[in-house]
Design an enzyme around this catalytic site. Structure first.
Site, short mmCIF file in Angstrom:
data_model
loop_
_atom_site.label_atom_id
_atom_site.label_comp_id
_atom_site.label_asym_id
_atom_site.label_seq_id
_atom_site.Cartn_x
_atom_site.Cartn_y
_atom_site.Cartn_z
N HIS A 289 0.84 -1.19 0.00
CA HIS A 289 0.00 0.00 0.00
C HIS A 289 0.88 1.24 0.00
O HIS A 289 1.99 1.24 0.54
CB HIS A 289 -0.93 0.00 1.22
CG HIS A 289 -1.79 -1.22 1.28
ND1 HIS A 289 -2.88 -1.39 0.46
CD2 HIS A 289 -1.70 -2.35 2.01
CE1 HIS A 289 -3.44 -2.56 0.70
NE2 HIS A 289 -2.73 -3.17 1.64
N ASP B 208 2.01 5.14 -5.07
CA ASP B 208 1.22 4.35 -6.01
C ASP B 208 1.17 5.02 -7.38
O ASP B 208 1.42 4.38 -8.40
CB ASP B 208 -0.21 4.17 -5.51
CG ASP B 208 -0.38 2.97 -4.59
OD1 ASP B 208 0.55 2.15 -4.50
OD2 ASP B 208 -1.45 2.86 -3.98
#
Length: 177
Positions: free
Chosen positions: A127, A157
């Site tokens: 994550h 990300d």
């Protein structure tokens, strides 16, 4: 919209994107922005959300991947594609029989992973906040002397994952010629 009607440098490219969060949908959206025909495989019908820019320029098809009919439909979509994008947890596509070894060698298989294909964390979900913390980048965010403040956008990300995914996909498109 047919491939012939699409405009842009990637108008001849058909992409099947398995719906998810974060870097994979952004990669699909950017490919669509460049003219690729992007078909998002959704698990269930959802009302159109005009604020979700990651759906811009994409088509959507609802497929139940928990049924043999759904898997057959997914295989048919993949067979018609040049590129597949997926960002599921490690092993999901393999369990569905849709992993890289289950698909044509001609397919460019764009897989978004948190920790790469090999190594001690390869089978672990990743994550954005983890990447920022482990690299030390999170420490630099926020006020001096205060705990770090997670960014409002997905720095690792999007800034890392999406860009490397696109770099790999487009490199493979060029190599394939």
């Amino acid at each position: 919209m047919s491939r012939a009607a699409r405009k842009g440098p990637l108008s001849s490219l058909r992409v099947v994107e398995f719906s998810g969060l974060g870097p994979a949908p952004l990669a699909g959206q950017l490919l669509a922005d460049l003219g690729a025909d992007v078909i998002t495989v959704d698990r269930k019908a959802a009302p159109a959300d005009p604020s979700d820019i990651n759906r811009r320029g994409k088509r959507s098809v609802v497929v139940n991947l928990k049924t043999p009919e759904g898997i057959a439909a997914a295989r048919a979509l993949i067979a018609s594609a040049d590129v597949l994008i997926e960002g599921f947890r490690p092993g999901v596509m393999e369990r569905l029989g849709l992993g890289p070894t289950d698909c044509s060698d001609k397919l460019i298989y764009g897989r978004m992973t948190g920790w790469g294909q090999t190594g001690p964390w390869a089978q672990t979900a990743g994550h954005d906040i983890n990447y920022l913390a482990l690299t030390g980048a999170l420490h630099a965010m926020g006020s001096a002397g205060a705990p770090p403040v997670p960014p409002l956008n997905m720095v690792a990300d999007y800034g890392g994952g999406t860009m490397f995914l696109l770099f790999g996909i487009l490199s493979a498109v060029i190599e394939r010629g």
